[in-house]
Scaffold this motif. Structure first.
Motif, PDB file in Angstrom:
ATOM      1  N   LEU A 188      -4.698   0.020  -6.700  1.00  8.96           N
ATOM      2  CA  LEU A 188      -4.855  -0.493  -5.253  1.00  8.96           C
ATOM      3  C   LEU A 188      -6.046  -1.530  -4.374  1.00  8.96           C
ATOM      4  O   LEU A 188      -6.806  -1.284  -4.750  1.00  8.96           O
ATOM      5  N   PHE A 235      -6.953   5.987  -5.186  1.00 10.31           N
ATOM      6  CA  PHE A 235      -6.164   7.134  -4.570  1.00 10.31           C
ATOM      7  C   PHE A 235      -7.324   8.178  -4.277  1.00 10.31           C
ATOM      8  O   PHE A 235      -7.936   9.203  -5.737  1.00 10.31           O
ATOM      9  N   SER A 250      -7.258  -3.127  -1.466  1.00 10.37           N
ATOM     10  CA  SER A 250      -7.848  -3.230   0.505  1.00 10.37           C
ATOM     11  C   SER A 250      -7.071  -4.119   1.255  1.00 10.37           C
ATOM     12  O   SER A 250      -6.857  -5.847   0.244  1.00 10.37           O
ATOM     13  N   THR A 298       0.912  -0.818   0.133  1.00  9.78           N
ATOM     14  CA  THR A 298      -0.134  -0.157  -0.098  1.00  9.78           C
ATOM     15  C   THR A 298       0.720   1.654   0.000  1.00  9.78           C
ATOM     16  O   THR A 298       1.026   2.478  -0.395  1.00  9.78           O
ATOM     17  N   TYR A 351     -10.080   4.601   2.571  1.00  5.92           N
ATOM     18  CA  TYR A 351     -10.600   3.772   3.503  1.00  5.92           C
ATOM     19  C   TYR A 351     -12.012   3.373   3.587  1.00  5.92           C
ATOM     20  O   TYR A 351     -12.537   2.809   4.826  1.00  5.92           O
ATOM     21  N   LEU A 394      -9.758   0.151  -3.546  1.00  6.37           N
ATOM     22  CA  LEU A 394      -9.341   0.946  -3.046  1.00  6.37           C
ATOM     23  C   LEU A 394      -9.186   2.379  -4.456  1.00  6.37           C
ATOM     24  O   LEU A 394      -8.265   2.643  -4.698  1.00  6.37           O
ATOM     25  N   SER A 454      -3.670   7.583   5.473  1.00  3.20           N
ATOM     26  CA  SER A 454      -4.855   7.620   5.725  1.00  3.20           C
ATOM     27  C   SER A 454      -4.784   8.911   5.589  1.00  3.20           C
ATOM     28  O   SER A 454      -4.063   9.590   6.395  1.00  3.20           O
ATOM     29  N   ALA A 490      -4.679   6.602   0.330  1.00  5.45           N
ATOM     30  CA  ALA A 490      -5.147   5.598  -0.242  1.00  5.45           C
ATOM     31  C   ALA A 490      -7.063   6.044   1.290  1.00  5.45           C
ATOM     32  O   ALA A 490      -7.126   6.615   1.782  1.00  5.45           O
ATOM     33  N   VAL A 546       1.249   4.184  -3.106  1.00  3.02           N
ATOM     34  CA  VAL A 546       0.276   5.496  -2.609  1.00  3.02           C
ATOM     35  C   VAL A 546       1.921   6.154  -3.437  1.00  3.02           C
ATOM     36  O   VAL A 546       1.484   7.548  -4.293  1.00  3.02           O
TER      37      VAL A 546
END
Length: 245
Positions: A169, A180, A171, A122, A192, A178, A228, A190, A126
């Motif tokens: 991406l 961006f 999860s 992750t 969430y 997920l 996040s 990300a 990102v």
């Protein structure tokens, strides 16, 4: 031990049954579910080592971190030190230090230090998008490849303009895609919100006002929601809070 003899039809049935069983183990959507038992055992072993180290040494076995480092990236555990000093028999295979895809880190360091996992994939995804945004911003007079403003002060990314179409991406919690998002400065995160909503639905409890909803994911998983923003309950849904200008 006596050998068992099966007729042809019985053998075929057993082969199909074993094949079905093996395939069913590959149908879980998320990494957490696929390897839940091994990760749970690894976290437990590291937690015991951290607790013993703190009791004996009077401090936590963590690497140095800058004050500006985000909460879910900050207190990475020095697994090498724990191993060298005999607190940990071996470094878990899930750890980055052993070629795995997770960093072990500590949350709530001042109250009740808890071992959790930070997914490196992750972080890398990102960061890959962030590099593309920075490149676009540099070449377009500070403008951003923004698409829609889906939350106050937060935007989806125009993948065609940014050149991020090939970066996807999944999860760490559900295995589902997920998206961006980025703020007005072009900092990438990300999103969430689907995972948080799923955790809230599963708990069946109304979220508290002014409480960061990422705690829902902390409590539901060994993984932290790295890269996040804080999420709060707004009009019946989790909404990330854009950084103050």
């Amino acid at each position: 031990m006596k050998k068992l003899k099966f007729k042809g039809a019985a053998v075929v049935f057993m082969v199909l049954l074993l094949l079905a069983s093996s395939l069913s183990g590959c149908m879980y959507p998320g990494k957490e579910q696929q390897t839940g038992s091994s990760y749970r055992e690894s976290v437990k072993r590291v937690q015991e080592a951290v607790d013993e180290y703190q009791q004996q040494e009077g401090l936590l076995p963590i690497m140095n971190a800058d004050e500006s480092t985000p909460r879910y990236e900050k207190f990475v555990i020095d697994l090498g030190k724990l191993h060298e000093m005999g607190y940990l028999d071996e470094i878990p295979g899930a750890a980055f230090e052993k070629g795995g895809s997770a960093y072990f880190l500590i949350l709530d360091e001042e109250t009740r230090p808890s071992v959790r996992l930070m997914d490196i994939v992750t972080v890398q995804k990102v960061n890959d998008v962030q590099r593309q945004i920075n490149r676009y911003k540099s070449g377009h007079g500070g403008n951003l490849p923004a698409a829609d403003e889906i939350y106050p002060g937060l935007f989806t990314i125009d993948a065609r303009q940014a050149g991020t179409g090939s970066i996807t991406l999944k999860s760490i919690y559900s295995g589902q895609p997920l998206q961006f998002i980025m703020d007005k400065n072009g900092t990438v995160y990300a999103d969430y919100s689907p995972d948080i909503m799923s955790a809230i639905d599963k708990n069946g409890v109304s979220p508290e006002a002014n409480r960061d909803l990422r705690l829902q994911l902390e409590q539901a998983s060994y993984y932290v929601p790295v890269k996040s923003l804080p999420y709060y309950w707004v009009d019946g849904q989790p909404v990330p809070q854009s950084p103050q200008p």
